[in-house]
Design an enzyme around this catalytic site. Structure first.
Site, mmCIF file in Angstrom:
data_model
loop_
_atom_site.group_PDB
_atom_site.id
_atom_site.type_symbol
_atom_site.label_atom_id
_atom_site.label_comp_id
_atom_site.label_asym_id
_atom_site.label_seq_id
_atom_site.Cartn_x
_atom_site.Cartn_y
_atom_site.Cartn_z
ATOM 1 C CG HIS A 282 -13.595 -17.290 3.620
ATOM 2 N ND1 HIS A 282 -12.589 -16.403 3.933
ATOM 3 C CD2 HIS A 282 -14.755 -16.689 3.982
ATOM 4 C CE1 HIS A 282 -13.122 -15.317 4.443
ATOM 5 N NE2 HIS A 282 -14.435 -15.465 4.496
ATOM 6 C CB CYS B 269 -14.693 -13.929 1.603
ATOM 7 S SG CYS B 269 -15.273 -12.734 2.788
ATOM 8 C CG ASN C 25 -14.454 -13.161 7.225
ATOM 9 O OD1 ASN C 25 -13.555 -13.069 6.397
ATOM 10 N ND2 ASN C 25 -15.728 -13.241 6.872
HETATM 11 N N1 COA Z 1 -23.389 -11.031 20.603
HETATM 12 C C1 COA Z 1 -24.506 -11.461 21.195
HETATM 13 N N2 COA Z 1 -25.632 -11.712 20.520
HETATM 14 C C2 COA Z 1 -25.616 -11.529 19.190
HETATM 15 C C3 COA Z 1 -24.478 -11.065 18.513
HETATM 16 C C4 COA Z 1 -23.343 -10.809 19.275
HETATM 17 N N3 COA Z 1 -22.198 -10.368 18.729
HETATM 18 N N4 COA Z 1 -24.767 -10.969 17.193
HETATM 19 C C5 COA Z 1 -26.038 -11.356 17.052
HETATM 20 N N5 COA Z 1 -26.553 -11.682 18.252
HETATM 21 C C6 COA Z 1 -27.904 -12.133 18.562
HETATM 22 C C7 COA Z 1 -28.924 -11.674 17.547
HETATM 23 O O1 COA Z 1 -29.340 -10.370 17.852
HETATM 24 C C8 COA Z 1 -30.011 -12.701 17.737
HETATM 25 O O2 COA Z 1 -30.778 -12.318 18.858
HETATM 26 P P1 COA Z 1 -32.395 -12.512 18.847
HETATM 27 O O3 COA Z 1 -32.597 -13.990 18.675
HETATM 28 O O4 COA Z 1 -32.785 -11.974 20.163
HETATM 29 O O5 COA Z 1 -32.858 -11.725 17.674
HETATM 30 C C9 COA Z 1 -29.247 -13.959 18.104
HETATM 31 O O6 COA Z 1 -27.942 -13.541 18.517
HETATM 32 C C10 COA Z 1 -29.098 -14.944 16.954
HETATM 33 O O7 COA Z 1 -28.723 -14.220 15.805
HETATM 34 P P2 COA Z 1 -28.437 -14.932 14.450
HETATM 35 O O8 COA Z 1 -28.097 -13.912 13.428
HETATM 36 O O9 COA Z 1 -29.509 -15.910 14.148
HETATM 37 O O10 COA Z 1 -27.129 -15.758 14.851
HETATM 38 P P3 COA Z 1 -26.369 -16.838 14.016
HETATM 39 O O11 COA Z 1 -26.279 -18.078 14.789
HETATM 40 O O12 COA Z 1 -26.841 -16.919 12.598
HETATM 41 O O13 COA Z 1 -24.897 -16.232 13.961
HETATM 42 C C11 COA Z 1 -23.471 -15.066 12.437
HETATM 43 C C12 COA Z 1 -24.678 -14.977 13.342
HETATM 44 C C13 COA Z 1 -23.277 -13.734 11.763
HETATM 45 C C14 COA Z 1 -22.261 -15.383 13.281
HETATM 46 C C15 COA Z 1 -23.697 -16.189 11.380
HETATM 47 O O14 COA Z 1 -24.966 -16.046 10.803
HETATM 48 C C16 COA Z 1 -22.673 -16.194 10.294
HETATM 49 O O15 COA Z 1 -21.516 -16.476 10.518
HETATM 50 N N6 COA Z 1 -23.101 -15.944 9.052
HETATM 51 C C17 COA Z 1 -22.301 -16.031 7.872
HETATM 52 C C18 COA Z 1 -21.228 -15.023 7.834
HETATM 53 C C19 COA Z 1 -20.593 -15.097 6.494
HETATM 54 O O16 COA Z 1 -20.462 -16.144 5.932
HETATM 55 N N7 COA Z 1 -20.197 -13.962 5.977
HETATM 56 C C20 COA Z 1 -19.914 -13.803 4.595
HETATM 57 C C21 COA Z 1 -19.049 -14.722 3.942
HETATM 58 S S1 COA Z 1 -17.476 -14.144 4.127
#
Ligand code: COA
Length: 325
Positions: free
Chosen positions: A252, A113, A282
């Site tokens: 980004h 990224c 993304n």
């Molecule tokens: N729809 C519904 N629920 C979802 C889901 C989706 N698409 N994806 C994950 N969940 C659920 C998980 O299973 C979890 O459930 P649980 O609490 O029962 O286990 C809950 O939502 C929370 O998951 P979590 O991973 O803690 O969510 P989050 O708030 O961290 O959001 C991302 C997840 C991926 C959106 C976030 O962590 C993120 O953007 N991370 C960075 C991404 C990034 O920077 N990438 C690389 C750089 S390019």
């Protein structure tokens, strides 16, 4: 050293749109969850007959036209991508052939990224030293080809697209400072484990779905916020500027909450942050590239403005760049 700047911009987004509602029919998710947790409403999907170079070609042609330069004027082509058409030859070479840019040296940059900011920085070095006169820098990705469409943790996040810039020597302004960083100790947070020389593509890698993106989102989230804020501070200091001097930030576009947390850390108001994540998700290296192009075309960047590019991704890698437009 010569002064170097961006003299033309272009982009290409595939026509097909995949909305959050479409995703609701594919995995256990909801428009509400995706919108509030990421800021994404829809993303673009490349057609079956489109490869990364096809997207890159369209973006590059627009950038060349915008710069009023011919393909033959380009002496360096860098394509930032983690989804090349094939392992080799490079997308940059395929692009050179399609453009008939026969005077260009061509290579791909693999910095996920942060790839576009890495490529921009590398091109700047070649132009500032006088080695080459004009460079074409592209961020192009078909992330849909490496996305696990059965994994709700990742499949809601990514999209396809391409952005391109032409870089040349300028009399004043241009790139004021750049800053790149890497930390390979955290490589396991975001990767595609299969399909390379470690686990060559086999029935087993396919069955175990190792040829798709694996991500520890939570951990990355925190690192993205602190690292991007740090990169902004370092690169602004190198340019002799402060956050208040910045007219527009092109971050980004991984998650709107990452971007807002980073801006808050820096004390930057929301109106100074350019966003296109809602429309495209993304797109890895293509995110900053298309966002920069759209910001220029929409008149959000005007002559004399201070623009900050800031990116973070798998590797880990990060990079920032300050440009006086
Ligand atoms: N729809 C519904 N629920 C979802 C889901 C989706 N698409 N994806 C994950 N969940 C659920 C998980 O299973 C979890 O459930 P649980 O609490 O029962 O286990 C809950 O939502 C929370 O998951 P979590 O991973 O803690 O969510 P989050 O708030 O961290 O959001 C991302 C997840 C991926 C959106 C976030 O962590 C993120 O953007 N991370 C960075 C991404 C990034 O920077 N990438 C690389 C750089 S390019």
């Amino acid at each position: 050293m010569r002064k170097v700047s961006i003299v033309g911009v272009g982009k290409y987004l595939p026509k097909k749109i995949l909305t959050n509602c479409d995703l609701e029919k594919m995995v256990d998710t909801s428009d509400e969850w995706i919108t509030t947790r990421t800021g994404i409403k829809q993303r673009r999907m490349a057609a079956k007959n489109e490869a990364t170079s096809d997207l890159a070609i369209k973006a590059a042609k627009e950038a060349l036209e915008d710069a009023h330069l011919k393909a033959q004027d380009i002496e360096l082509i860098l394509v930032a991508t983690i989804t090349p058409d094939m392992a080799f030859p490079s997308v940059a070479c395929l692009l050179q052939n399609a453009l008939l840019a026969k005077n260009a040296v061509c290579l791909d940059i693999s910095a996920a990224c942060a790839g576009f900011v890495y490529a921009l920085t590398i091109a700047q070095q070649f132009l500032a030293s006088g080695t080459y006169k004009n460079a074409l820098v592209v961020g192009a990705e078909i992330l849909s080809s490496i996305t696990d469409w059965k994994d709700r943790n990742t499949c809601v996040l990514f999209g396809d697209g391409a952005g391109a810039v032409v870089m040349s020597e300028v009399k004043s302004g241009g790139i004021l400072s750049t800053y790149l960083g890497s930390d390979g100790s955290k490589a396991d947070l975001l990767m595609i484990p299969g399909g390379g020389s470690r686990h060559p593509c086999s029935r087993e890698t396919i069955d175990k779905r190792l040829n798709y993106i694996k991500m520890q989102g939570n951990e990355l989230f925190k690192l993205a916020v602190t690292t991007m804020a740090h990169a902004a501070q370092v690169v602004l200091k190198k340019a002799g500027l402060e956050c208040k001097d910045v007219d527009l930030v092109i971050p980004h576009q991984a998650n709107i909450r990452i971007i807002m947390a980073m801006s808050k850390k820096l004390g930057l108001p929301a109106e100074k942050i350019y966003l296109n994540i809602e429309k495209y998700g993304n797109m890895s290296s293509a995110s900053t590239a298309t966002a920069l192009c759209e910001a220029v075309k929409e008149g959000r960047i005007r002559k004399g403005d201070i623009v900050l590019l800031d990116a973070f991704g798998a590797g880990l890698v990060w990079g920032a760049c300050v440009i006086k437009w």
